[in-house]
Scaffold this motif. Structure first.
Motif, PDB file in Angstrom:
ATOM      1  N   ASP A  80       8.879  -1.214  -0.059  1.00 15.81           N
ATOM      2  CA  ASP A  80       7.739  -1.139   0.854  1.00 15.81           C
ATOM      3  C   ASP A  80       8.222  -0.678   2.231  1.00 15.81           C
ATOM      4  OD1 ASP A  80       8.881  -3.431   2.018  1.00 15.81           O
ATOM      5  OD2 ASP A  80       7.208  -4.746   1.512  1.00 15.81           O
ATOM      6  N   ASP A  81       7.279  -0.466   3.149  1.00 13.23           N
ATOM      7  CA  ASP A  81       7.618   0.061   4.476  1.00 13.23           C
ATOM      8  C   ASP A  81       8.557  -0.873   5.249  1.00 13.23           C
ATOM      9  OD1 ASP A  81       6.110   2.343   4.056  1.00 13.23           O
ATOM     10  OD2 ASP A  81       4.336   1.567   5.088  1.00 13.23           O
ATOM     11  N   THR A 111       8.037   3.588  -1.253  1.00 18.49           N
ATOM     12  CA  THR A 111       8.924   4.738  -1.178  1.00 18.49           C
ATOM     13  C   THR A 111      10.089   4.532  -2.132  1.00 18.49           C
ATOM     14  OG1 THR A 111       8.353   4.984   1.164  1.00 18.49           O
ATOM     15  CG2 THR A 111      10.352   6.110   0.414  1.00 18.49           C
ATOM     16  N   SER A 170       0.798  -1.215   0.000  1.00 18.51           N
ATOM     17  CA  SER A 170       0.000   0.000   0.000  1.00 18.51           C
ATOM     18  C   SER A 170       0.838   1.275   0.000  1.00 18.51           C
ATOM     19  CB  SER A 170      -0.962  -0.001   1.186  1.00 18.51           C
ATOM     20  OG  SER A 170      -0.221  -0.046   2.390  1.00 18.51           O
ATOM     21  N   HIS A 171       2.027   1.232   0.546  1.00 21.46           N
ATOM     22  CA  HIS A 171       2.862   2.430   0.582  1.00 21.46           C
ATOM     23  C   HIS A 171       4.267   2.066   0.114  1.00 21.46           C
ATOM     24  CE1 HIS A 171       5.376   5.605   2.388  1.00 21.46           C
ATOM     25  NE2 HIS A 171       4.389   6.348   1.928  1.00 21.46           N
ATOM     26  N   LYS A 195      11.934   1.093  -5.720  1.00 19.54           N
ATOM     27  CA  LYS A 195      10.699   1.347  -4.994  1.00 19.54           C
ATOM     28  C   LYS A 195      10.643   0.263  -3.921  1.00 19.54           C
ATOM     29  CE  LYS A 195       6.905   1.206  -7.443  1.00 19.54           C
ATOM     30  NZ  LYS A 195       5.616   1.413  -8.105  1.00 19.54           N
TER      31      LYS A 195
END
Length: 175
Positions: A90-91, A21, A18-19, A88
């Motif tokens: 994920d958390d 970075t 979902s998120h 990219k």
């Protein structure tokens, strides 16, 4: 009387997706380097390669310390434009990278501008990552360093096996 029906589509993503970075890596986490495997160890989280890139500004990339670690000194405008890779993550991977890089003691995560050199995918979400495009990502820089580090040789690109003769000591081999 005219009535409109609006359909709102909700897409559920698992928490791990979902998120995401963007992170720019320039040292031992790049392809072909000693810690690259950590980027794709699913126990650490998820990472997806997006593009190779070059810092928009110059930074000193030096090899320092008794373990010959590559450090990007947070001194914008000095040194050279640095080559690296945008991922990219994920958390979970971001937390792993923060721990791996010793945030906030050794490194700080800083947002910088990058010039895309070569992209795997032309599209990332709605944004086009085409060569020459300026984009942003987090990078691990340091403001905590020895006084002589800014005078060390600066590199455009890090390679653990480069002709600099400074052998990187892996974490597993450190005393």
């Amino acid at each position: 009387c005219n009535t409109r029906t609006i359909i709102i589509e909700t897409v559920w993503l698992p928490p791990s997706l979902s998120h995401m970075t963007r992170v720019f890596v320039y040292g031992t986490l790049k392809k072909g380097q000693p810690n690259y495997f950590r980027m794709f160890n699913h126990n650490n989280g998820k990472a997806k390669f997006l593009a190779s890139a070059l810092t928009s500004e110059k930074y000193p990339l030096v090899i320092a310390g008794k373990y010959n670690i590559p450090f990007l000194l947070n001194i914008p405008g000095e040194g050279k434009r640095v080559h690296g890779e945008i991922y990219k993550v994920d958390d979970k991977m971001l937390k792993f990278l923060d721990d791996f890089e010793g945030v906030p003691k050794t490194y700080q995560r800083t947002m910088i501008q990058l010039e895309v050199e070569e992209s795997v995918s032309q599209m990332e979400g709605r944004e086009t990552l085409s060569p020459g495009k300026i984009t942003e990502a987090f990078v691990y820089t340091t403001t905590t360093y020895q006084p002589d580090w800014p005078s060390l040789p600066c590199f455009e690109s890090y390679d653990a096996n480069g002709d600099h003769g400074l052998k990187y000591v892996t974490r597993e081999a450190r005393d």
